[in-house]
Design a protein around this motif. Structure first.
Motif, mmCIF file in Angstrom:
data_model
loop_
_atom_site.group_PDB
_atom_site.id
_atom_site.type_symbol
_atom_site.label_atom_id
_atom_site.label_comp_id
_atom_site.label_asym_id
_atom_site.label_seq_id
_atom_site.Cartn_x
_atom_site.Cartn_y
_atom_site.Cartn_z
ATOM 1 N N TRP A 1 -4.378 -10.017 23.967
ATOM 2 C CA TRP A 1 -5.018 -11.201 24.522
ATOM 3 C C TRP A 1 -4.560 -11.335 25.966
ATOM 4 C CZ3 TRP A 1 -3.453 -10.778 19.579
ATOM 5 C CH2 TRP A 1 -4.305 -11.224 18.581
ATOM 6 N N ASP A 2 -5.487 -11.636 26.870
ATOM 7 C CA ASP A 2 -5.108 -11.874 28.261
ATOM 8 C C ASP A 2 -6.113 -12.809 28.911
ATOM 9 O OD1 ASP A 2 -7.006 -10.041 30.203
ATOM 10 O OD2 ASP A 2 -6.720 -9.137 28.219
ATOM 11 N N GLY A 3 -5.648 -13.492 29.963
ATOM 12 C CA GLY A 3 -6.531 -14.415 30.668
ATOM 13 C C GLY A 3 -5.956 -14.806 32.007
ATOM 14 N N MET A 4 -6.697 -15.644 32.715
ATOM 15 C CA MET A 4 -6.283 -16.100 34.043
ATOM 16 C C MET A 4 -5.363 -17.320 33.961
ATOM 17 S SD MET A 4 -7.615 -13.892 35.983
ATOM 18 C CE MET A 4 -7.441 -14.605 37.606
ATOM 19 N N GLU A 5 -5.540 -18.149 32.932
ATOM 20 C CA GLU A 5 -4.724 -19.346 32.745
ATOM 21 C C GLU A 5 -4.205 -19.368 31.323
ATOM 22 O OE1 GLU A 5 -6.589 -23.000 33.938
ATOM 23 O OE2 GLU A 5 -7.671 -22.011 35.561
ATOM 24 N N GLU A 6 -3.019 -19.960 31.163
ATOM 25 C CA GLU A 6 -2.431 -19.974 29.821
ATOM 26 C C GLU A 6 -3.225 -20.867 28.879
ATOM 27 O OE1 GLU A 6 1.637 -21.178 30.283
ATOM 28 O OE2 GLU A 6 1.140 -23.283 30.403
ATOM 29 N N ASP A 7 -3.158 -20.519 27.624
ATOM 30 C CA ASP A 7 -3.845 -21.249 26.559
ATOM 31 C C ASP A 7 -2.766 -21.756 25.612
ATOM 32 O OD1 ASP A 7 -5.202 -21.933 24.143
ATOM 33 O OD2 ASP A 7 -6.876 -20.636 24.724
ATOM 34 N N SER A 8 -2.736 -23.055 25.365
ATOM 35 C CA SER A 8 -1.724 -23.630 24.479
ATOM 36 C C SER A 8 -2.340 -24.161 23.181
ATOM 37 C CB SER A 8 -0.948 -24.727 25.201
ATOM 38 O OG SER A 8 -1.835 -25.725 25.654
ATOM 39 N N SER A 9 -3.519 -23.662 22.825
ATOM 40 C CA SER A 9 -4.164 -24.128 21.594
ATOM 41 C C SER A 9 -3.467 -23.561 20.362
ATOM 42 C CB SER A 9 -5.647 -23.746 21.590
ATOM 43 O OG SER A 9 -5.810 -22.347 21.660
ATOM 44 N N ASP A 10 -3.489 -24.345 19.295
ATOM 45 C CA ASP A 10 -2.926 -23.942 18.012
ATOM 46 C C ASP A 10 -4.053 -23.611 17.044
ATOM 47 O OD1 ASP A 10 -0.326 -24.444 18.862
ATOM 48 O OD2 ASP A 10 -0.301 -26.491 18.065
ATOM 49 N N GLY A 11 -3.743 -22.855 16.005
ATOM 50 C CA GLY A 11 -4.709 -22.513 14.966
ATOM 51 C C GLY A 11 -4.769 -21.016 14.740
ATOM 52 N N ALA A 12 -5.864 -20.577 14.122
ATOM 53 C CA ALA A 12 -6.029 -19.153 13.800
ATOM 54 C C ALA A 12 -6.308 -18.363 15.074
ATOM 55 C CB ALA A 12 -7.168 -18.961 12.816
ATOM 56 N N ILE A 13 -5.554 -17.303 15.291
ATOM 57 C CA ILE A 13 -5.800 -16.435 16.447
ATOM 58 C C ILE A 13 -6.486 -15.136 16.037
ATOM 59 C CG2 ILE A 13 -3.956 -17.381 17.849
ATOM 60 C CD1 ILE A 13 -2.268 -14.929 17.147
ATOM 61 N N LEU A 14 -6.396 -14.773 14.748
ATOM 62 C CA LEU A 14 -6.915 -13.486 14.301
ATOM 63 C C LEU A 14 -7.113 -13.513 12.801
ATOM 64 C CD1 LEU A 14 -7.418 -10.476 15.200
ATOM 65 C CD2 LEU A 14 -5.000 -10.063 14.728
ATOM 66 N N THR A 15 -8.222 -12.956 12.330
ATOM 67 C CA THR A 15 -8.436 -12.734 10.904
ATOM 68 C C THR A 15 -8.568 -11.238 10.684
ATOM 69 O OG1 THR A 15 -9.533 -14.871 10.580
ATOM 70 C CG2 THR A 15 -9.936 -13.178 8.913
ATOM 71 N N LEU A 16 -7.699 -10.707 9.847
ATOM 72 C CA LEU A 16 -7.703 -9.292 9.503
ATOM 73 C C LEU A 16 -8.329 -9.146 8.123
ATOM 74 C CD1 LEU A 16 -4.002 -8.594 10.523
ATOM 75 C CD2 LEU A 16 -6.057 -8.025 11.857
ATOM 76 N N THR A 17 -9.272 -8.224 7.966
ATOM 77 C CA THR A 17 -9.910 -7.988 6.680
ATOM 78 C C THR A 17 -9.433 -6.645 6.142
ATOM 79 O OG1 THR A 17 -11.831 -9.279 7.358
ATOM 80 C CG2 THR A 17 -12.123 -7.808 5.468
ATOM 81 N N PHE A 18 -8.782 -6.685 4.983
ATOM 82 C CA PHE A 18 -8.254 -5.492 4.334
ATOM 83 C C PHE A 18 -8.987 -5.235 3.028
ATOM 84 C CE2 PHE A 18 -4.564 -6.917 6.791
ATOM 85 C CZ PHE A 18 -4.116 -5.725 7.342
ATOM 86 N N VAL A 19 -9.093 -3.960 2.646
ATOM 87 C CA VAL A 19 -9.531 -3.575 1.312
ATOM 88 C C VAL A 19 -8.334 -2.937 0.630
ATOM 89 C CG1 VAL A 19 -11.058 -2.093 -0.059
ATOM 90 C CG2 VAL A 19 -11.948 -3.257 1.965
#
Length: 176
Positions: free
Chosen positions: A88-106
């Protein structure tokens, strides 16, 4: 896709972020399982790399960006293999909370009963705030527990229904 999921939580405690499994158990071989990665008490991130590795009985089939860190761009690996890195990268920091990624496994159809590990780490301290100061990270790894049966499934159709309840009552009551 199984409606149960495993949550992996990232928390900030005294300038430390920790990943903790608070998951679920008892998934059948061949089942598709979603693993959510969350961040809470985010101190503000402008860039991060998460490395994801997992046991041989799991196959990563998909990865989707969550709602948190939405102002940052997420880059997925070209193909999914154990040891992949998500950036993850950006120009300004992000301080949001919550899900950042969902991984789907079999889960492999020949997976043995027991835990299959999922390891999430931040390689070389590669998580930064807006001033490009590294954010110290500790990780606790998670598991998907495999069970080759569904508890309560008396007739073997891999789901618990009224037919299972009636069969069990008849057995216990001696033919009711």
């Amino acid at each position: 896709i199984n409606d149960k999921h495993i949550e992996v939580i990232v928390r900030q405690m005294l300038k430390k972020i920790r990943i903790e499994d608070v998951g679920d158990s008892g998934f059948l071989p061949g089942t598709t399982v979603n693993v959510d990665v969350y961040i809470e008490n985010n101190p503000g991130i402008v860039g991060a790399t998460l490395s994801v590795s997992y046991d041989e009985g799991l196959t990563l089939t998909d990865a989707t960006k969550g709602e948190a860190l939405s102002s940052l761009t997420m880059t997925k690996p070209g193909q999914y293999v154990s040891g992949n890195q998500f950036v993850w990268d950006g120009m300004e920091e992000d301080s949001s909370d919550g899900a950042i990624l969902t991984l789907t496994f079999v889960i492999a159809s020949n997976a043995q009963d027991g835990p299959l590990g999922i390891n999430i780490s931040v390689p070389d301290g590669d998580m930064y705030d807006n001033d490009l100061n590294s954010i110290d990270v500790q990780t606790v790894n998670g598991v998907i527990n495999v069970a080759s049966y569904t508890p309560g499934d008396v007739n073997g159709d891999e789901k618990v229904t009224t037919a299972d309840i009636v069969s069990l009552r008849r057995y216990l009551a001696g033919g009711y």
